[in-house]
Design an enzyme around this catalytic site. Structure first.
Site: not given
Length: 434
Positions: A82, A276, A292, A389
């Site tokens: 993104e 998020k 990880d 965005h």
């Protein structure tokens, strides 16, 4: 009904692709797509990373410059699909580099392992013998932990806890420090080594021996690391927030920002999306450095619910003149071992970051999370999230619609001052082509 595939892992890459296409009745040209992304020289490295490899899945390796962290300047590598994430991180990093930078500190680096067992006694009985048990497990694991202890790590402590709603099921919660290693294999090896000694101690001790003897259930590390914490702060006089304030005054912007964060603290629906935004930055750096990201995500999301309700990982304090924003997040990271030392671009990412220690990497990663979250919240309370965005997403939409070079140039010019959405771009191209 299709028959199960036998011996699939023993087939060559080409044979695996052939079986895939034939069994799933796929287009034969798909084989060419897989072949296009095979590395001509280092494919053996990628084959060893996973199982049944037929190709490589490319993601962009990007750079976000101007991260001033504790007065040290970094260019931060990010692996993410993104573009707006990298752009937002870069913009926020540039802004804060002129306003004090990111102030970070590692609170602790303790990680956890668990030994689960059934036993007819009570947990408080085990706590009575904690020191004796700790001495025994330290002795049992001495050979395994020697090198880790030389680097400042090893077994730190042991606690005994019962399991809610499970009668006669207990756990030994073992606390570790793993120096610059993430430590999963080290912790699991230690746990599996010391578990039999723990069980034997319980079964052989006169005061603990019950008719229902202790039996081992399993030993495994925990990805919940609420003590492996890093804190990242940004602070500045409110008037310096003007570049992000849009049509609002700097003070109005700060108040709107504060309200948005308080909503995320109190409303779990908003908190999930708020966090998020933090992980847009965190995951991108974690992935770039070969760590990880699934473990990081799982542990941090659990930490966000530590008080019984899912909430923001950030807190805010806005006075009449000062803006103070803080992120506190568990990050169990490593800078040695595993993919970090084998993947060429993970090694390159570490070089870009000047071979950081695990603690310094925690601070860099937290700063990336703070940068992206700050940019996202700032957009939400001013222009809205979609304006920036979708502008950055325009190139992805054009590629999906198979726009030519000339069509891309015309579309970029057209949407410079217009709302961008997939349907509007598609309609524009259809009209242009028609």
């Amino acid at each position: 009904m299709q028959s199960p595939i036998k011996g699939f892992s023993k087939l060559s890459r080409e044979e695996k692709v052939k079986v895939l296409i034939e069994q799933q009745q796929l287009a034969p040209q798909l084989a060419n797509s897989f072949s296009e992304y095979i590395h001509p020289e280092k494919q053996h490295l990628f084959n060893d990373i996973s199982e049944n490899v037929i190709s490589n899945y490319y993601l962009p390796f990007s750079l976000a410059p101007n991260f001033l962290i504790n007065d040290e300047l970094f260019i931060v590598p990010m692996v993410i699909e993104e573009s707006s994430v990298v752009a937002a991180a870069s913009k926020a990093a540039g802004f804060w580099s002129k306003n004090g930078g990111f102030q970070t500190k590692v609170i602790n680096t303790i990680k956890n392992g668990q030994i689960f067992f059934t036993w007819g006694g009570e947990t408080k009985q085990l706590i009575t013998y904690k020191d004796e048990i700790k001495k025994r497990i330290l002795s049992a694991s001495e050979g395994i932990t020697r090198k880790m202890r030389e680097r400042g790590g090893g077994i730190v402590d042991i606690d005994f806890l019962s399991i809610d709603n499970m009668t006669s099921t207990h756990q030994a919660l073992i606390k570790f420090k793993t120096a610059d290693s993430m430590g999963a294999n080290f912790i699991n090896t230690c746990l599996e080594t010391i578990a039999p000694y723990l069980i034997d101690f319980i079964n052989q001790h006169d005061a603990l021996n019950h008719n229902d003897e202790a039996k081992l259930v399993m030993s495994i590390l925990s990805n919940y690391t609420p003590e492996c914490l890093v804190e990242c702060k940004v602070s500045c006089p409110i008037e310096q927030l003007s570049p992000y304030a849009g049509n609002y005054s700097a003070f109005e912007f700060a108040q709107r920002f504060k309200t948005a964060v308080e909503i995320a603290i109190n409303d779990p629906y908003r908190a999930v999306t708020h966090n998020k935004g933090i992980f847009n930055g965190i995951d991108a750096v974690v992935l770039a450095t070969g760590n990880d990201f699934r473990a990081i995500e799982a542990g941090a999301q659990a930490y966000a619910s530590r008080n019984g309700k899912y909430a923001s990982l950030t807190s805010i304090d806005v006075s009449e003149s000062e803006f103070n924003y803080t992120l506190t997040v568990p990050l169990a990271l490593g800078t040695v071992g595993g993919l970090i030392n084998t993947h060429p671009l993970a090694k390159a990412a570490m070089e870009i970051l000047h071979q950081p220690t695990a603690e310094k990497l925690m601070q860099i990663v937290a700063s990336a999370g703070m940068a992206n979250n700050f940019g996202a919240v700032a957009s939400l309370v001013t222009t809205g999230i979609q304006k920036g965005h979708m502008k950055l997403h325009l190139s992805n939409v054009l590629n999906a619609l198979e726009a030519s070079k000339s069509e891309k140039e015309i579309a970029i010019k057209h949407f410079k001052d217009s709302v961008v959405s997939y349907s509007l771009v598609e309609s524009f191209l259809n009209n242009h082509r028609g």
